[in-house]
Design an enzyme around this catalytic site. Sequence first.
Site, short mmCIF file in Angstrom:
data_model
loop_
_atom_site.label_atom_id
_atom_site.label_comp_id
_atom_site.label_asym_id
_atom_site.label_seq_id
_atom_site.Cartn_x
_atom_site.Cartn_y
_atom_site.Cartn_z
CB ALA A 46 1.64 5.36 6.47
CG ASN A 94 -1.94 0.87 1.01
OD1 ASN A 94 -2.09 2.05 0.30
ND2 ASN A 94 -3.01 0.62 1.82
CG ASP A 95 1.65 2.82 3.69
OD1 ASP A 95 0.57 3.40 3.56
OD2 ASP A 95 1.77 2.34 4.77
CB VAL A 96 6.01 0.93 -0.83
CG1 VAL A 96 6.54 0.78 0.64
CG2 VAL A 96 5.42 -0.32 -1.20
#
Length: 466
Positions: free
Chosen positions: A434, A393-395
Amino acid sequence: MSENFAAFLYLVSGVLFILALRGLSHPTTSRQGNLYGMVGMGIAILTTLLLAGPSFGGLVLIVLGIAIGGGVGAVTAKRIAMTAMPQLVAAFHSLVGMAAVMVAAAALYAPEAIGIGTVGDIHAQALVEMSIGVAIGAVTFTGSVIAFLKLDGRMSGKPIMLPQRHLINIALGVALIALVVAFAITQSHVLFWLIVIVALVLGVLLIVPIGGADMPVVVSMLNSYSGWAAAGIGFTLQNLALIITGALVGSSGAILSYIMCKGMNRSFISVILGGFGGESGPAGADDLGDRTVKQGSAEDAAYLMKNAGRVIIVPGYGMAVAQAQHALREMVDKLKDEGVEVKYAIHPVAGRMPGHMNVLLAEANVPYDDVFELEDINSEFAQTDVAFVIGANDVTNPSARDDKASPIYGMPILNVDQAKTCLFIKRSLASGYAGIDNTLFYKDNTMMLFSDAKKMVEDIVKALAD
Protein backbone atom coordinates in the site's frame (compact mmCIF):
# COMPACT_ATOMS: atom_id res chain seq x y z
CA MET A 1 -28.67 -35.12 -30.40
CA SER A 2 -32.06 -33.54 -29.67
CA GLU A 3 -32.17 -30.01 -28.29
CA ASN A 4 -34.17 -31.16 -25.27
CA PHE A 5 -31.55 -33.74 -24.31
CA ALA A 6 -28.81 -31.16 -24.86
CA ALA A 7 -30.65 -28.74 -22.56
CA PHE A 8 -30.82 -31.49 -19.93
CA LEU A 9 -27.06 -32.13 -20.19
CA TYR A 10 -26.36 -28.40 -19.96
CA LEU A 11 -28.49 -28.32 -16.81
CA VAL A 12 -26.47 -31.21 -15.37
CA SER A 13 -23.23 -29.34 -16.08
CA GLY A 14 -24.70 -26.24 -14.45
CA VAL A 15 -25.54 -28.20 -11.31
CA LEU A 16 -21.98 -29.56 -11.26
CA PHE A 17 -20.63 -26.02 -11.52
CA ILE A 18 -22.75 -24.99 -8.53
CA LEU A 19 -21.43 -27.98 -6.59
CA ALA A 20 -17.90 -26.97 -7.64
CA LEU A 21 -18.35 -23.50 -6.15
CA ARG A 22 -19.75 -25.01 -2.99
CA GLY A 23 -16.78 -27.38 -2.73
CA LEU A 24 -14.29 -24.57 -3.24
CA SER A 25 -15.74 -22.71 -0.25
CA HIS A 26 -13.72 -24.88 2.18
CA PRO A 27 -10.22 -26.37 1.95
CA THR A 28 -11.36 -29.86 2.94
CA THR A 29 -13.77 -30.08 -0.01
CA SER A 30 -11.80 -28.04 -2.57
CA ARG A 31 -10.40 -31.08 -4.41
CA GLN A 32 -13.90 -32.50 -4.80
CA GLY A 33 -15.10 -29.08 -5.96
CA ASN A 34 -12.44 -28.97 -8.65
CA LEU A 35 -13.43 -32.45 -9.80
CA TYR A 36 -17.08 -31.42 -10.09
CA GLY A 37 -16.04 -28.40 -12.16
CA MET A 38 -13.89 -30.46 -14.53
CA VAL A 39 -16.62 -33.05 -15.08
CA GLY A 40 -19.20 -30.31 -15.65
CA MET A 41 -17.00 -28.58 -18.19
CA GLY A 42 -16.33 -31.89 -19.95
CA ILE A 43 -20.06 -32.55 -20.26
CA ALA A 44 -20.67 -29.02 -21.56
CA ILE A 45 -17.96 -29.29 -24.23
CA LEU A 46 -19.06 -32.74 -25.45
CA THR A 47 -22.71 -31.66 -25.53
CA THR A 48 -21.85 -28.58 -27.60
CA LEU A 49 -19.85 -30.66 -30.07
CA LEU A 50 -22.56 -33.30 -30.47
CA LEU A 51 -25.28 -30.66 -30.80
CA ALA A 52 -23.38 -28.65 -33.41
CA GLY A 53 -22.35 -31.71 -35.43
CA PRO A 54 -19.29 -30.11 -37.08
CA SER A 55 -17.77 -31.49 -40.26
CA PHE A 56 -14.73 -33.75 -40.04
CA GLY A 57 -12.42 -30.84 -40.85
CA GLY A 58 -14.11 -28.62 -38.31
CA LEU A 59 -13.94 -31.34 -35.69
CA VAL A 60 -10.21 -31.75 -36.30
CA LEU A 61 -9.67 -28.01 -35.79
CA ILE A 62 -11.74 -28.05 -32.61
CA VAL A 63 -9.88 -31.04 -31.16
CA LEU A 64 -6.56 -29.46 -32.14
CA GLY A 65 -7.55 -26.23 -30.40
CA ILE A 66 -8.59 -28.09 -27.25
CA ALA A 67 -5.32 -30.05 -27.29
CA ILE A 68 -3.19 -26.93 -27.68
CA GLY A 69 -5.11 -24.96 -25.05
CA GLY A 70 -5.23 -27.89 -22.65
CA GLY A 71 -1.54 -28.57 -23.14
CA VAL A 72 -0.57 -24.97 -22.46
CA GLY A 73 -2.83 -24.93 -19.40
CA ALA A 74 -1.39 -28.17 -18.04
CA VAL A 75 2.22 -27.04 -18.49
CA THR A 76 1.46 -23.65 -16.95
CA ALA A 77 -0.28 -25.20 -13.94
CA LYS A 78 2.65 -27.57 -13.47
CA ARG A 79 5.32 -24.88 -13.59
CA ILE A 80 3.67 -21.88 -11.97
CA ALA A 81 4.84 -20.93 -8.50
CA MET A 82 2.21 -20.27 -5.85
CA THR A 83 3.60 -16.74 -5.49
CA ALA A 84 2.66 -16.09 -9.12
CA MET A 85 -0.89 -17.43 -8.81
CA PRO A 86 -2.56 -13.98 -8.55
CA GLN A 87 -1.03 -12.72 -11.80
CA LEU A 88 -1.83 -16.05 -13.47
CA VAL A 89 -5.48 -15.63 -12.51
CA ALA A 90 -5.44 -12.09 -13.92
CA ALA A 91 -3.89 -13.40 -17.14
CA PHE A 92 -6.59 -16.07 -17.45
CA HIS A 93 -9.28 -13.45 -16.94
CA SER A 94 -7.83 -11.51 -19.88
CA LEU A 95 -8.16 -14.62 -22.06
CA VAL A 96 -11.82 -14.98 -21.12
CA GLY A 97 -12.39 -11.34 -22.07
CA MET A 98 -10.65 -11.71 -25.42
CA ALA A 99 -12.56 -14.94 -26.10
CA ALA A 100 -15.81 -13.03 -25.60
CA VAL A 101 -14.68 -10.41 -28.12
CA MET A 102 -13.68 -13.04 -30.69
CA VAL A 103 -16.90 -15.06 -30.30
CA ALA A 104 -18.99 -11.89 -30.67
CA ALA A 105 -17.06 -10.98 -33.81
CA ALA A 106 -17.63 -14.46 -35.22
CA ALA A 107 -21.35 -14.16 -34.50
CA LEU A 108 -21.43 -10.78 -36.24
CA TYR A 109 -19.78 -12.06 -39.42
CA ALA A 110 -21.52 -15.47 -39.51
CA PRO A 111 -24.92 -15.08 -37.80
CA GLU A 112 -26.49 -17.87 -39.90
CA ALA A 113 -24.30 -20.43 -38.14
CA ILE A 114 -26.01 -19.84 -34.80
CA GLY A 115 -29.47 -18.94 -36.06
CA ILE A 116 -29.62 -15.27 -35.08
CA GLY A 117 -30.32 -13.97 -38.58
CA THR A 118 -28.25 -13.11 -41.61
CA VAL A 119 -25.46 -10.61 -42.24
CA GLY A 120 -27.05 -7.18 -42.11
CA ASP A 121 -30.29 -8.59 -40.68
CA ILE A 122 -29.43 -9.91 -37.21
CA HIS A 123 -32.18 -10.09 -34.59
CA ALA A 124 -32.31 -6.93 -32.45
CA GLN A 125 -32.14 -8.88 -29.19
CA ALA A 126 -29.01 -10.70 -30.37
CA LEU A 127 -27.38 -7.39 -31.33
CA VAL A 128 -27.91 -5.98 -27.84
CA GLU A 129 -26.60 -9.17 -26.19
CA MET A 130 -23.64 -9.25 -28.55
CA SER A 131 -22.66 -5.62 -27.99
CA ILE A 132 -22.95 -5.88 -24.19
CA GLY A 133 -20.91 -9.08 -24.15
CA VAL A 134 -18.19 -7.66 -26.38
CA ALA A 135 -17.99 -4.43 -24.34
CA ILE A 136 -17.61 -6.26 -21.03
CA GLY A 137 -15.16 -8.68 -22.63
CA ALA A 138 -12.95 -5.90 -23.97
CA VAL A 139 -12.93 -4.08 -20.62
CA THR A 140 -12.06 -7.37 -18.93
CA PHE A 141 -9.20 -8.03 -21.37
CA THR A 142 -7.27 -4.78 -20.99
CA GLY A 143 -8.14 -4.40 -17.31
CA SER A 144 -6.80 -7.89 -16.62
CA VAL A 145 -3.65 -7.22 -18.63
CA ILE A 146 -2.93 -4.12 -16.50
CA ALA A 147 -3.65 -6.10 -13.32
CA PHE A 148 -1.24 -8.82 -14.50
CA LEU A 149 1.50 -6.28 -15.23
CA LYS A 150 1.08 -4.66 -11.80
CA LEU A 151 0.98 -7.95 -9.91
CA ASP A 152 3.94 -9.35 -11.83
CA GLY A 153 6.07 -6.27 -11.15
CA ARG A 154 6.28 -5.34 -14.85
CA MET A 155 4.41 -2.13 -14.13
CA SER A 156 4.61 0.07 -11.08
CA GLY A 157 2.02 -0.72 -8.42
CA LYS A 158 1.74 3.03 -7.82
CA PRO A 159 -1.60 4.53 -8.89
CA ILE A 160 -1.38 6.38 -12.21
CA MET A 161 -3.68 9.37 -11.86
CA LEU A 162 -4.62 11.01 -15.16
CA PRO A 163 -5.92 14.59 -15.06
CA GLN A 164 -9.73 14.67 -15.14
CA ARG A 165 -9.78 10.86 -15.19
CA HIS A 166 -13.31 10.66 -13.81
CA LEU A 167 -14.66 12.91 -16.55
CA ILE A 168 -12.76 10.90 -19.16
CA ASN A 169 -14.21 7.64 -17.84
CA ILE A 170 -17.73 9.09 -17.75
CA ALA A 171 -17.33 10.36 -21.31
CA LEU A 172 -16.11 6.97 -22.50
CA GLY A 173 -18.96 5.24 -20.68
CA VAL A 174 -21.55 7.51 -22.32
CA ALA A 175 -19.87 7.01 -25.70
CA LEU A 176 -19.97 3.25 -25.18
CA ILE A 177 -23.71 3.30 -24.45
CA ALA A 178 -24.34 5.50 -27.50
CA LEU A 179 -22.30 3.17 -29.72
CA VAL A 180 -24.21 0.13 -28.44
CA VAL A 181 -27.54 1.78 -29.27
CA ALA A 182 -26.31 2.92 -32.69
CA PHE A 183 -24.92 -0.54 -33.46
CA ALA A 184 -28.19 -2.22 -32.48
CA ILE A 185 -29.99 0.06 -34.94
CA THR A 186 -27.56 0.08 -37.87
CA GLN A 187 -25.68 -3.23 -37.45
CA SER A 188 -22.60 -1.42 -38.72
CA HIS A 189 -19.41 -3.44 -38.46
CA VAL A 190 -17.49 -0.21 -38.00
CA LEU A 191 -19.55 0.65 -34.93
CA PHE A 192 -18.96 -2.86 -33.55
CA TRP A 193 -15.19 -2.36 -33.68
CA LEU A 194 -15.54 1.15 -32.26
CA ILE A 195 -17.31 -0.45 -29.28
CA VAL A 196 -14.35 -2.80 -28.91
CA ILE A 197 -11.79 0.04 -29.09
CA VAL A 198 -13.62 2.28 -26.59
CA ALA A 199 -14.08 -0.63 -24.17
CA LEU A 200 -10.41 -1.60 -24.46
CA VAL A 201 -9.36 1.95 -23.57
CA LEU A 202 -11.87 2.09 -20.72
CA GLY A 203 -10.48 -1.15 -19.28
CA VAL A 204 -7.01 0.40 -19.08
CA LEU A 205 -8.23 3.66 -17.55
CA LEU A 206 -10.31 1.86 -14.91
CA ILE A 207 -7.38 -0.17 -13.56
CA VAL A 208 -4.27 2.04 -13.86
CA PRO A 209 -5.41 4.44 -11.07
CA ILE A 210 -5.83 1.54 -8.62
CA GLY A 211 -2.96 1.08 -6.19
CA GLY A 212 -1.40 -2.11 -4.92
CA ALA A 213 -3.40 -2.21 -1.69
CA ASP A 214 -6.63 -2.60 -3.64
CA MET A 215 -5.31 -5.22 -6.06
CA PRO A 216 -7.02 -8.20 -4.34
CA VAL A 217 -10.36 -6.49 -4.98
CA VAL A 218 -9.37 -5.85 -8.59
CA VAL A 219 -8.66 -9.56 -9.13
CA SER A 220 -12.06 -10.60 -7.79
CA MET A 221 -13.78 -7.76 -9.67
CA LEU A 222 -12.22 -8.83 -12.98
CA ASN A 223 -13.30 -12.37 -12.20
CA SER A 224 -16.86 -11.08 -12.02
CA TYR A 225 -16.45 -9.14 -15.29
CA SER A 226 -15.21 -12.25 -17.10
CA GLY A 227 -18.28 -14.15 -15.92
CA TRP A 228 -20.71 -11.52 -17.15
CA ALA A 229 -18.88 -11.34 -20.48
CA ALA A 230 -19.29 -15.11 -20.87
CA ALA A 231 -22.98 -14.90 -19.90
CA GLY A 232 -23.61 -12.14 -22.43
CA ILE A 233 -22.07 -14.16 -25.24
CA GLY A 234 -23.97 -17.22 -23.99
CA PHE A 235 -27.25 -15.42 -24.73
CA THR A 236 -25.99 -14.56 -28.21
CA LEU A 237 -25.02 -18.18 -28.89
CA GLN A 238 -28.17 -19.46 -27.18
CA ASN A 239 -25.93 -21.73 -25.11
CA LEU A 240 -27.50 -22.60 -21.75
CA ALA A 241 -24.25 -23.90 -20.21
CA LEU A 242 -22.39 -20.71 -21.04
CA ILE A 243 -25.19 -18.59 -19.58
CA ILE A 244 -25.28 -20.62 -16.35
CA THR A 245 -21.48 -20.67 -16.01
CA GLY A 246 -21.11 -16.97 -16.75
CA ALA A 247 -23.85 -16.03 -14.30
CA LEU A 248 -22.28 -18.19 -11.57
CA VAL A 249 -18.82 -16.70 -12.10
CA GLY A 250 -20.17 -13.16 -12.42
CA SER A 251 -22.34 -13.29 -9.31
CA SER A 252 -19.78 -15.14 -7.17
CA GLY A 253 -17.07 -12.69 -8.23
CA ALA A 254 -19.30 -9.75 -7.34
CA ILE A 255 -20.06 -11.24 -3.92
CA LEU A 256 -16.37 -11.90 -3.33
CA SER A 257 -15.53 -8.32 -4.31
CA TYR A 258 -18.05 -7.09 -1.75
CA ILE A 259 -16.55 -9.33 0.93
CA MET A 260 -13.04 -8.12 0.07
CA CYS A 261 -14.10 -4.47 0.20
CA LYS A 262 -15.75 -5.09 3.56
CA GLY A 263 -12.55 -6.72 4.81
CA MET A 264 -10.63 -3.60 3.78
CA ASN A 265 -13.30 -1.16 4.97
CA ARG A 266 -13.51 0.17 1.43
CA SER A 267 -16.50 0.87 -0.77
CA PHE A 268 -16.50 -0.89 -4.12
CA ILE A 269 -17.11 2.42 -5.91
CA SER A 270 -14.11 4.07 -4.24
CA VAL A 271 -11.87 1.23 -5.39
CA ILE A 272 -13.06 1.53 -8.98
CA LEU A 273 -12.69 5.29 -8.96
CA GLY A 274 -9.08 5.50 -7.99
CA GLY A 275 -7.47 3.34 -5.28
CA PHE A 276 -5.06 4.70 -2.73
CA GLY A 277 -1.45 4.50 -1.69
CA GLY A 278 1.48 3.80 -3.92
CA GLU A 279 5.09 2.96 -3.77
CA SER A 280 7.51 4.77 -1.51
CA GLY A 281 11.15 4.30 -1.01
CA PRO A 282 12.42 2.07 1.78
CA ALA A 283 13.02 3.59 5.15
CA GLY A 284 16.64 3.01 5.91
CA ALA A 285 18.41 2.95 9.25
CA ASP A 286 19.46 6.57 8.82
CA ASP A 287 15.95 7.70 7.97
CA LEU A 288 14.10 6.98 11.21
CA GLY A 289 14.19 10.39 12.86
CA ASP A 290 13.68 9.93 16.62
CA ARG A 291 12.15 6.48 16.16
CA THR A 292 14.04 3.37 17.19
CA VAL A 293 13.82 -0.24 16.06
CA LYS A 294 14.57 -3.25 18.21
CA GLN A 295 16.42 -5.84 16.14
CA GLY A 296 16.73 -9.51 17.09
CA SER A 297 18.22 -12.75 15.85
CA ALA A 298 16.98 -16.26 15.11
CA GLU A 299 18.25 -17.37 18.53
CA ASP A 300 16.27 -14.59 20.25
CA ALA A 301 13.12 -15.60 18.39
CA ALA A 302 13.63 -19.30 19.16
CA TYR A 303 14.09 -18.58 22.87
CA LEU A 304 10.98 -16.38 23.09
CA MET A 305 8.71 -18.83 21.28
CA LYS A 306 10.11 -21.93 22.97
CA ASN A 307 9.24 -20.43 26.36
CA ALA A 308 5.84 -19.10 25.29
CA GLY A 309 2.52 -20.63 26.17
CA ARG A 310 0.73 -19.42 23.05
CA VAL A 311 2.05 -18.29 19.64
CA ILE A 312 -0.02 -16.92 16.78
CA ILE A 313 1.58 -16.91 13.32
CA VAL A 314 0.51 -14.30 10.76
CA PRO A 315 1.63 -15.20 7.21
CA GLY A 316 1.78 -12.66 4.40
CA TYR A 317 3.14 -12.10 0.92
CA GLY A 318 6.71 -12.12 2.26
CA MET A 319 6.25 -15.78 3.18
CA ALA A 320 4.90 -16.49 -0.30
CA VAL A 321 7.81 -14.80 -2.07
CA ALA A 322 10.37 -16.70 0.02
CA GLN A 323 8.44 -20.00 -0.25
CA ALA A 324 8.85 -20.32 3.52
CA GLN A 325 5.64 -22.27 4.27
CA HIS A 326 7.35 -25.65 4.53
CA ALA A 327 10.05 -24.35 6.86
CA LEU A 328 7.33 -22.60 8.85
CA ARG A 329 5.44 -25.88 9.25
CA GLU A 330 8.65 -27.52 10.53
CA MET A 331 9.14 -24.70 13.03
CA VAL A 332 5.58 -25.04 14.29
CA ASP A 333 5.98 -28.81 14.70
CA LYS A 334 9.01 -28.25 16.92
CA LEU A 335 7.16 -25.65 18.98
CA LYS A 336 4.24 -28.03 19.47
CA ASP A 337 6.70 -30.71 20.60
CA GLU A 338 7.76 -28.23 23.31
CA GLY A 339 4.14 -27.90 24.45
CA VAL A 340 3.50 -24.50 22.85
CA GLU A 341 -0.01 -23.79 21.54
CA VAL A 342 0.31 -22.51 17.96
CA LYS A 343 -2.36 -21.05 15.69
CA TYR A 344 -2.34 -19.29 12.31
CA ALA A 345 -4.21 -16.03 11.71
CA ILE A 346 -5.27 -15.13 8.15
CA HIS A 347 -6.40 -11.67 7.07
CA PRO A 348 -9.06 -11.59 4.31
CA VAL A 349 -6.74 -9.64 1.96
CA ALA A 350 -3.38 -11.15 2.92
CA GLY A 351 -1.26 -11.79 -0.16
CA ARG A 352 -2.35 -10.75 -3.63
CA MET A 353 -5.66 -12.56 -3.95
CA PRO A 354 -8.37 -14.10 -1.75
CA GLY A 355 -7.29 -17.38 -0.17
CA HIS A 356 -3.64 -16.95 -1.18
CA MET A 357 -2.27 -17.71 2.29
CA ASN A 358 -4.70 -20.57 2.89
CA VAL A 359 -3.49 -22.31 -0.26
CA LEU A 360 0.17 -21.88 0.67
CA LEU A 361 -0.41 -23.31 4.15
CA ALA A 362 -2.40 -26.21 2.72
CA GLU A 363 0.52 -26.87 0.37
CA ALA A 364 2.70 -27.35 3.47
CA ASN A 365 0.05 -29.69 5.00
CA VAL A 366 -0.82 -27.30 7.80
CA PRO A 367 -3.92 -28.73 9.57
CA TYR A 368 -7.06 -26.80 8.64
CA ASP A 369 -8.08 -26.69 12.30
CA ASP A 370 -4.99 -24.60 13.10
CA VAL A 371 -5.92 -21.83 10.65
CA PHE A 372 -8.29 -19.05 11.74
CA GLU A 373 -9.80 -16.03 10.01
CA LEU A 374 -9.44 -12.50 11.40
CA GLU A 375 -12.85 -12.30 13.07
CA ASP A 376 -12.33 -15.63 14.82
CA ILE A 377 -8.87 -14.99 16.29
CA ASN A 378 -8.35 -11.25 16.62
CA SER A 379 -9.55 -11.15 20.22
CA GLU A 380 -6.89 -13.70 21.23
CA PHE A 381 -3.83 -11.56 20.53
CA ALA A 382 -4.17 -9.76 23.87
CA GLN A 383 -3.73 -13.11 25.65
CA THR A 384 -0.91 -14.28 23.35
CA ASP A 385 2.75 -14.42 24.34
CA VAL A 386 4.23 -14.11 20.84
CA ALA A 387 2.75 -12.93 17.55
CA PHE A 388 5.02 -14.16 14.75
CA VAL A 389 4.52 -12.05 11.61
CA ILE A 390 6.15 -13.39 8.47
CA GLY A 391 5.91 -10.80 5.72
CA ALA A 392 2.37 -9.53 6.43
CA ASN A 393 2.82 -5.75 6.35
CA ASP A 394 -0.29 -3.69 5.59
CA VAL A 395 -2.73 -6.06 7.33
CA THR A 396 -0.88 -5.60 10.66
CA ASN A 397 -0.38 -1.83 10.49
CA PRO A 398 -1.84 -0.20 13.67
CA SER A 399 -2.33 3.05 11.73
CA ALA A 400 -5.45 1.52 10.22
CA ARG A 401 -6.91 1.37 13.74
CA ASP A 402 -5.33 4.35 15.49
CA ASP A 403 -4.48 7.09 12.96
CA LYS A 404 -7.49 8.86 11.45
CA ALA A 405 -5.19 10.67 9.02
CA SER A 406 -3.90 7.41 7.56
CA PRO A 407 -5.16 6.46 4.08
CA ILE A 408 -5.95 2.96 5.40
CA TYR A 409 -7.77 4.14 8.53
CA GLY A 410 -10.74 1.91 9.28
CA MET A 411 -9.41 -1.17 7.50
CA PRO A 412 -9.70 -4.16 9.84
CA ILE A 413 -6.25 -5.43 10.85
CA LEU A 414 -4.84 -8.30 12.84
CA ASN A 415 -4.07 -6.84 16.28
CA VAL A 416 -0.59 -8.35 16.54
CA ASP A 417 0.65 -5.30 18.47
CA GLN A 418 -1.52 -6.38 21.43
CA ALA A 419 0.54 -9.54 21.97
CA LYS A 420 3.22 -9.46 24.69
CA THR A 421 5.90 -9.70 22.01
CA CYS A 422 5.62 -9.27 18.25
CA LEU A 423 8.32 -10.88 16.10
CA PHE A 424 8.32 -9.45 12.58
CA ILE A 425 10.32 -11.00 9.73
CA LYS A 426 11.05 -8.54 6.95
CA ARG A 427 13.96 -7.76 4.64
CA SER A 428 13.95 -4.05 5.51
CA LEU A 429 11.79 -1.26 6.88
CA ALA A 430 10.32 -0.61 3.44
CA SER A 431 6.62 0.11 3.25
CA GLY A 432 4.19 -2.58 2.17
CA TYR A 433 2.23 -2.89 -1.05
CA ALA A 434 0.00 0.00 0.00
CA GLY A 435 3.06 2.28 0.16
CA ILE A 436 2.38 3.23 3.81
CA ASP A 437 4.90 3.11 6.64
CA ASN A 438 4.05 0.51 9.31
CA THR A 439 4.13 1.99 12.81
CA LEU A 440 4.25 -1.54 14.23
CA PHE A 441 7.99 -1.64 13.47
CA TYR A 442 8.74 1.01 16.08
CA LYS A 443 6.63 -0.25 19.00
CA ASP A 444 8.39 -1.28 22.22
CA ASN A 445 7.11 -4.85 22.10
CA THR A 446 8.15 -5.43 18.46
CA MET A 447 11.38 -7.21 17.56
CA MET A 448 12.39 -6.99 13.91
CA LEU A 449 14.07 -10.00 12.30
CA PHE A 450 15.71 -8.60 9.16
CA SER A 451 16.23 -11.45 6.71
CA ASP A 452 14.78 -13.49 3.91
CA ALA A 453 11.73 -15.19 5.45
CA LYS A 454 12.74 -18.74 4.55
CA LYS A 455 16.33 -18.34 5.78
CA MET A 456 15.21 -16.77 9.06
CA VAL A 457 12.66 -19.53 9.75
CA GLU A 458 15.23 -22.20 8.91
CA ASP A 459 17.68 -20.55 11.33
CA ILE A 460 14.98 -20.49 14.01
CA VAL A 461 14.37 -24.22 13.43
CA LYS A 462 18.09 -24.88 13.95
CA ALA A 463 18.08 -22.78 17.12
CA LEU A 464 15.05 -24.68 18.45
CA ALA A 465 16.90 -27.95 17.89
CA ASP A 466 19.92 -26.84 19.93
